[in-house]
Design a protein around this motif. Structure first.
Motif, mmCIF file in Angstrom:
data_model
loop_
_atom_site.group_PDB
_atom_site.id
_atom_site.type_symbol
_atom_site.label_atom_id
_atom_site.label_comp_id
_atom_site.label_asym_id
_atom_site.label_seq_id
_atom_site.Cartn_x
_atom_site.Cartn_y
_atom_site.Cartn_z
ATOM 1 N N PRO A 652 0.832 -1.213 0.000
ATOM 2 C CA PRO A 652 0.000 0.000 0.000
ATOM 3 C C PRO A 652 0.862 1.258 0.000
ATOM 4 O O PRO A 652 2.018 1.247 0.437
ATOM 5 C CB PRO A 652 -0.798 -0.118 1.302
ATOM 6 C CG PRO A 652 -0.732 -1.568 1.669
ATOM 7 C CD PRO A 652 0.593 -2.053 1.178
ATOM 8 N N SER A 653 0.289 2.344 -0.472
ATOM 9 C CA SER A 653 1.038 3.603 -0.498
ATOM 10 C C SER A 653 1.266 4.136 0.923
ATOM 11 O O SER A 653 2.289 4.762 1.199
ATOM 12 C CB SER A 653 0.298 4.640 -1.348
ATOM 13 O OG SER A 653 -1.016 4.831 -0.848
ATOM 14 N N ARG A 654 0.335 3.864 1.841
ATOM 15 C CA ARG A 654 0.515 4.302 3.228
ATOM 16 C C ARG A 654 1.454 3.351 3.944
ATOM 17 O O ARG A 654 1.231 2.132 4.000
ATOM 18 C CB ARG A 654 -0.835 4.354 3.942
ATOM 19 C CG ARG A 654 -1.758 5.464 3.425
ATOM 20 C CD ARG A 654 -3.050 5.504 4.212
ATOM 21 N NE ARG A 654 -2.787 5.783 5.628
ATOM 22 C CZ ARG A 654 -3.740 5.860 6.548
ATOM 23 N NH1 ARG A 654 -5.014 5.664 6.196
ATOM 24 N NH2 ARG A 654 -3.434 6.112 7.809
ATOM 25 N N ARG A 655 2.499 3.895 4.539
ATOM 26 C CA ARG A 655 3.541 3.071 5.140
ATOM 27 C C ARG A 655 3.012 2.217 6.297
ATOM 28 O O ARG A 655 3.468 1.100 6.513
ATOM 29 C CB ARG A 655 4.696 3.956 5.623
ATOM 30 C CG ARG A 655 5.493 4.584 4.486
ATOM 31 C CD ARG A 655 6.624 5.464 5.007
ATOM 32 N NE ARG A 655 7.461 5.966 3.941
ATOM 33 C CZ ARG A 655 7.210 7.055 3.242
ATOM 34 N NH1 ARG A 655 6.119 7.765 3.512
ATOM 35 N NH2 ARG A 655 8.033 7.438 2.280
ATOM 36 N N THR A 656 2.024 2.729 7.039
ATOM 37 C CA THR A 656 1.527 1.980 8.203
ATOM 38 C C THR A 656 0.836 0.688 7.778
ATOM 39 O O THR A 656 0.795 -0.282 8.544
ATOM 40 C CB THR A 656 0.547 2.844 9.002
ATOM 41 O OG1 THR A 656 -0.499 3.310 8.130
ATOM 42 C CG2 THR A 656 1.265 4.023 9.638
ATOM 43 N N LYS A 657 0.284 0.642 6.556
ATOM 44 C CA LYS A 657 -0.407 -0.553 6.077
ATOM 45 C C LYS A 657 0.546 -1.571 5.450
ATOM 46 O O LYS A 657 0.125 -2.667 5.078
ATOM 47 C CB LYS A 657 -1.487 -0.161 5.072
ATOM 48 C CG LYS A 657 -2.632 0.634 5.700
ATOM 49 C CD LYS A 657 -3.745 0.878 4.698
ATOM 50 C CE LYS A 657 -4.908 1.609 5.358
ATOM 51 N NZ LYS A 657 -6.030 1.818 4.402
ATOM 52 N N ARG A 658 1.819 -1.189 5.320
ATOM 53 C CA ARG A 658 2.777 -2.117 4.722
ATOM 54 C C ARG A 658 3.281 -3.143 5.737
ATOM 55 O O ARG A 658 3.784 -4.192 5.350
ATOM 56 C CB ARG A 658 3.990 -1.353 4.181
ATOM 57 C CG ARG A 658 3.675 -0.325 3.120
ATOM 58 C CD ARG A 658 4.935 0.399 2.696
ATOM 59 N NE ARG A 658 4.657 1.568 1.893
ATOM 60 C CZ ARG A 658 5.578 2.444 1.520
ATOM 61 N NH1 ARG A 658 6.840 2.273 1.898
ATOM 62 N NH2 ARG A 658 5.242 3.488 0.787
ATOM 63 N N LEU A 659 3.142 -2.838 7.028
ATOM 64 C CA LEU A 659 3.784 -3.654 8.053
ATOM 65 C C LEU A 659 3.360 -5.126 8.019
ATOM 66 O O LEU A 659 4.221 -6.011 8.051
ATOM 67 C CB LEU A 659 3.517 -3.050 9.438
ATOM 68 C CG LEU A 659 4.232 -3.742 10.612
ATOM 69 C CD1 LEU A 659 5.744 -3.712 10.408
ATOM 70 C CD2 LEU A 659 3.855 -3.084 11.930
ATOM 71 N N PRO A 660 2.059 -5.478 7.959
ATOM 72 C CA PRO A 660 1.695 -6.907 7.959
ATOM 73 C C PRO A 660 2.302 -7.671 6.780
ATOM 74 O O PRO A 660 2.767 -8.808 6.941
ATOM 75 C CB PRO A 660 0.163 -6.876 7.889
ATOM 76 C CG PRO A 660 -0.225 -5.536 8.399
ATOM 77 C CD PRO A 660 0.864 -4.604 7.974
ATOM 78 N N ILE A 661 2.285 -7.038 5.601
ATOM 79 C CA ILE A 661 2.844 -7.707 4.416
ATOM 80 C C ILE A 661 4.345 -7.897 4.577
ATOM 81 O O ILE A 661 4.892 -8.979 4.305
ATOM 82 C CB ILE A 661 2.537 -6.886 3.145
ATOM 83 C CG1 ILE A 661 1.027 -6.728 2.975
ATOM 84 C CG2 ILE A 661 3.161 -7.543 1.925
ATOM 85 C CD1 ILE A 661 0.630 -5.813 1.840
#
Length: 696
Positions: A652-661
Motif C-alpha cells: 500500500p502507499s501508506r507506510r503503516t499498512k505495509r507492516l503486515p505484508i
C-alpha cells in the motif's frame, strides 16, 4: 487446455484414388514422400506439453505398464523417454513395483519367479479396474517407433496379443511385450499363486505358455521385440534381454550406444537429471563407469578408456544377489553356446579395437559442428561496419550469418548487402515487413538459423578474433552444455576502455560465479542476468524450448534462464567482445552515477515489480511444459519468488499498512532468499522502492 480430441489426423504417403486428378498439384508431388512426418512433430509437442491428444475413437492415453524394481528405474526412465520421443498419442508409463500391490511368494521353490519382477505383469488388469487396453513391457527395453502402431493393433476377440519370436533365436516364447484386453482378463495375483501352490498350474505353463489367458494370438510383429538386435528403420523395440550385458550394467553391449544416445537426449532435454545417475551409481544399481561415460559424453562404451573400465572392477549387478528360479528361457543348448560365444567375443580386446577403429574412421568423415551468427540491425550504419569487419576477421568464421533488419531508414541494408558479396560464408538478409522491436527481431533471426550452434550478435560491438572459436570449443568439449557466454570489455563510442567489464557491472564475481559453477546457474540468472546476448552462444536443438520469446522479456535474459533450467551452462572469463556504450544503447552496461543511484531510492518501484512478476509468470508457464528440470526445486523456487515480488508490488502507499505484508515476507525468509534482506525490508517500510534491478 490439457486434452485434445479429433476426428483423426491426415497422414499416409498417397492420396485416395478418387483424388488422382490432383496428383500434379499435391504436396506429395512437391518432393514430399510422406505426410507421416507430422507425427514426429506431434510427438515433440506432446513430449513438451504433456497434452492428452488422440482421435475420438482411440483410447487415450496409451497405458504402458513396465515390470521393474527400484534398481531398474534408470532403465525405466530411458525406456519412458524413448517411448515419449516417438509417440504421437499421449502416454502414461507406470512402473509396476510402485503400484502398491504385494505379490505373494509361491510355496514351492520351482514355482518362484526367475526375477523379482516376473509376476508383476499379472497385476495389470486389476490396476486398470478391468477396463480397456494396456501394454506390458519389461524394463530392459528401448523403443524406436511410434507406440501408437502397437496400441492400434486390433485385438479381434483375443485376450492377449504377443510377439511371435523367430525360431532362429533358440529362445522359448516371449511374453515380454503384450497388448492386453483388460476387460476380458480377470487376473488376480492371489488366485494365480494359489493355483501354483495347489499344482493346478506350473511355472512353465504360467510364464512360457501364458495359460491364464484363454485367447492368445501371437500376431504382433517381431520387430516389437528384437532380442539384442537392431536394424535401422525396421526395429521397433530392442530388448536387452541378456542381463549380464545390459548397457547400464555392462560396458560390453554392442548396441549400448543406442541406449546411451537416448540417455544423453533425456539429460539434455531436462527429462532426466544427472543427479539421478549419480544416485543410482552410489546405490550400486548401475555400473560406476556409466557416470564417467555421461560426464565425458562417450556414446559408445567400447571407446571408454582403461581408467573408466577399471571403475567397474568389483561391481556386482543387482540381479546377481537376487534368488532366481532355475527354469531356463532357452530351447536348445546350442543357442546357449552361441550366446555365450557371442558375449565372450564382444568383451574381447579384439572387438573393442575394431570398434575404436570404426569410430576413428567415422569421426574423420563426420562434418564438424556448423555455426550460425544471428545479427539484428536497426539504423546501425554508424557502428555496423566495425562489427562486420570483426566477423570477417574471425579465426573460426561462421558457416552462415543471418541478418534480420527491423526496417532501417538509413543505409544499414546496403552495408549488409555489400558485406555479403565480400565474404566466403553465406549471408542471409531478411527485412521485417513491420518493425518488431529488439526481442522479436532476435526471435526471427534465431528461427532462420540452421547451424548446430547459434551465436548472437549486436550491431554496435566489436568481437575479438577468437570469439567464435572459443565459443565453439567450449560447446564441442561437452555435449551436456546447452549454452556458453563470456565477459565483455565495456568501451565508449571510440572503443576506448572504460576501466571495467560487464561482469563487474552486473556483480557477476566471487560468490555468484562459484554458485554458477556448482550447478546453480538457474538460481543465479533468476536473481540477475549476467549473460549478455552479444557474448552468448547456444545449441540450436534447444530452440523448441526457447521459442517463442515472451514480449515482456529481453531475448538474452530469457534464453539464458530457460537453458539453465534444462541444461548445463559454461562461462568464459576472458572478455571476448568490446561492448560499446553510446547514446542509442537499448540496455547498456554503463555504471550509474551516484546522483542517479540516490534518486532511484526515493522513487516508487511498484510498477517495476509488477512487470517483473509478469516476466516470472511467463517463465513459470514455459518451465511447467518441460518434461523435467535440471534441478527439481527450480520450479518451487520460482513460485516462491513470484509470491515475494507480488507482495512487494502490491505494498500500500501508506507506510503503516505495509507492516503486515512486510512481516509476512520477513517471517517466510523471502526477503533474504529473493531480495537484499533487511535493506529491502527497510525500503518497503520507509522508502520508495525503485532500483535498477530486481535485487533492490
Amino acid at each position: 487446455m490439457r486434452q485434445v480430441r479429433s476426428l483423426g489426423i491426415d497422414g499416409g504417403n498417397s492420396y485416395s484414388a478418387q483424388f488422382q486428378d490432383l496428383s500434379a498439384k499435391t504436396l506429395l508431388a512437391n518432393q514430399r514422400t510422406t505426410f507421416d512426418i507430422q507425427f514426429s512433430e506431434i510427438a515433440k509437442i506432446l513430449m513438451r506439453t504433456r497434452i492428452d491428444c488422440a482421435p475420438l475413437d482411440v483410447q487415450s492415453p496409451v497405458r504402458v505398464y513396465v515390470a521393474a524394481t527400484e534398481a531398474q528405474m534408470l532403465a525405466v526412465r530411458v525406456l519412458e523417454y524413448s517411448i515419449r520421443k516417438h509417440a504421437s498419442l499421449a502416454v502414461q508409463v507406470s512402473p509396476l513395483h510402485q503400484c502398491g500391490i504385494q505379490i505373494p511368494t509361491p510355496a514351492a521353490p520351482q514355482n518362484c519367479p526367475r526375477t523379482p519382477f516376473s509376476f508383476q505383469r499379472f497385476l495389470i488388469p486389476a490396476l486398470t479396474r478391468y477396463q480397456g487396453k494396456a501394454i506390458y513391457l519389461d524394463s530392459d527395453m528401448q523403443v524406436f517407433q511410434d507406440i501408437r502402431r502397437l496400441w492400434n493393433v486390433p485385438l479381434e476377440g483375443a485376450d492377449l496379443l504377443a510377439v511371435q519370436e523367430p525360431g532362429t533365436t533358440g529362445r522359448r516364447p516371449q511374453f515380454s511385450v503384450m497388448l492386453l484386453d483388460c476387460g476380458s482378463l480377470r487376473w488376480d495375483i492371489e488366485a494365480i499363486v494359489s493355483a501354483l501352490n495347489e499344482g493346478k498350474l506350473t511355472y512353465e505353463q504360467l510364464m512360457y505358455e501364458m495359460a491364464v489367458a484363454p485367447k492368445i494370438r501371437p500376431s504382433l510383429d517381431s520387430a516389437w521385440n528384437s532380442l539384442e538386435r537392431y536394424d535401422p528403420g525396421e526395429t521397433c523395440l530392442v530388448h536387452y534381454t541378456d542381463m549380464n550385458t545390459q548397457p547400464w550394467l555392462s560396458a560390453n553391449n554392442p548396441l549400448g550406444y543406442l541406449w546411451m544416445r537416448d540417455l544423453f537426449e533425456a539429460l539434455d532435454g531436462g527429462f532426466l537429471p544427472a543427479s539421478e545417475i549419480a544416485e543410482h551409481v552410489r546405490r550400486g544399481f548401475v555400473r560406476p563407469s556409466l557416470l564417467f561415460q555421461v560426464e565425458h559424453r562417450v556414446e559408445d562404451s567400447y571407446l571408454l578408456p582403461t581408467k573408466a573400465r577399471r571403475l567397474d572392477q568389483g561391481f556386482v549387478p543387482p540381479f546377481s544377489a537376487a534368488p532366481l528360479q532355475q527354469s531356463s528361457p532357452w530351447l536348445r543348448p546350442s543357442a546357449v553356446l552361441r550366446a555365450a560365444a557371442r558375449g565372450y567375443f564382444h568383451s574381447s580386446l579384439f572387438f573393442r579395437a575394431g570398434r575404436r577403429l570404426r569410430s576413428l574412421l567415422r569421426s574423420l568423415s563426420m562434418p564438424p559442428l556448423s555455426l550460425s551468427v544471428a545479427l539484428c540491425t536497426y539504423n546501425g550504419s554508424q557502428f555496423l561496419p566495425e562489427q562486420l569487419q570483426s566477423l570477417r576477421s574471425q579465426s573460426r568464421q561462421p558457416d552462415e550469418l543471418v541478418v534480420c533488419d527491423d526496417r532501417s531508414s538509413d543505409n544499414t541494408v546496403a552495408l549488409v548487402e555489400r558485406f555479403a558479396q565480400s565474404v566466403p560464408f553465406r549471408v542471409r538478409l531478411e527485412v521485417n515487413p513491420a518493425t518488431l522491436g529488439s526481442t522479436k527481431n532476435f526471435e526471427q533471426a534465431i528461427v532462420r538459423c540452421c547451424g548446430d550452434i547459434i551465436a548472437l550478435s549486436d550491431q554496435d560491438d566489436v568481437w575479438q578474433n577468437d570469439k567464435l572459436a572459443r565459443l565453439e570449443e567450449a560447446l564441442a568439449a561437452s555435449h551436456s552444455l546447452g549454452a556458453v557466454f563470456s565477459d565483455a570489455d565495456v568501451v565508449d563510442e571510440q572503443l576506448r576502455p572504460l576501466g571495467y567489464t560487464l561482469w563487474d557491472r552486473y556483480g557477476f564475481r566471487g560468490k555468484r560465479q562459484r554458485q554458477f559453477q556448482k550447478g546453480k546457474a538457474f538460481r543465479v540468472l533468476l536473481d540477475r542476468n549476467a549473460a549478455t546476448g552479444a557474448t552468448l552462444a547456444f545449441r540450436s536443438r534447444l530452440k523448441e524450448w526457447i521459442l517463442p520469446i515472451p514480449a515482456c522479456w529481453m531475448h538474452d535474459a530469457w534464453i539464458a534462464v530457460v537453458v539453465a533450467a534444462i541444461a548445463d551452462l559454461a562461462i568464459i572469463e576472458k572478455p571476448l567482445i568490446q561492448y560499446r556504450q553510446h547514446a542509442q544503447n537499448q540496455i547498456g552496461g554503463r555504471r550509474p552515477k551516484m546522483s542517479e543511484f540516490l534518486q532511484s531510492v526515493f522513487q516508487d518501484n511498484s510498477g517495476f515489480y509488477q512487470t517483473y512478476v509478469t516476466q516470472l509468470k511467463e517463465l513459470r508457464q514455459r518451465l511447467a511444459a518441460f518434461p523435467k528440470l535440471k534441478q527439481a526445486d527450480d520450479l518451487s523456487r520460482l513460485e516462491s519468488r513470484i509470491l515475494h515480488f507480488e507482495a512487494r508490488a502490491l505494498m500500500p502507499s501508506r507506510r503503516t499498512k505495509r507492516l503486515p505484508i512486510a512481516l509476512r515476507e520477513l517471517w517466510t525468509l523471502r526477503y533474504f532468499r529473493h531480495s537484499n534482506g533487511s535493506i529491502s525490508l527497510g525500503k518497503d517500510l520507509f522508502l520508495s522502492r525503485k532500483w535498477a534491478d530486481c535485487r533492490a
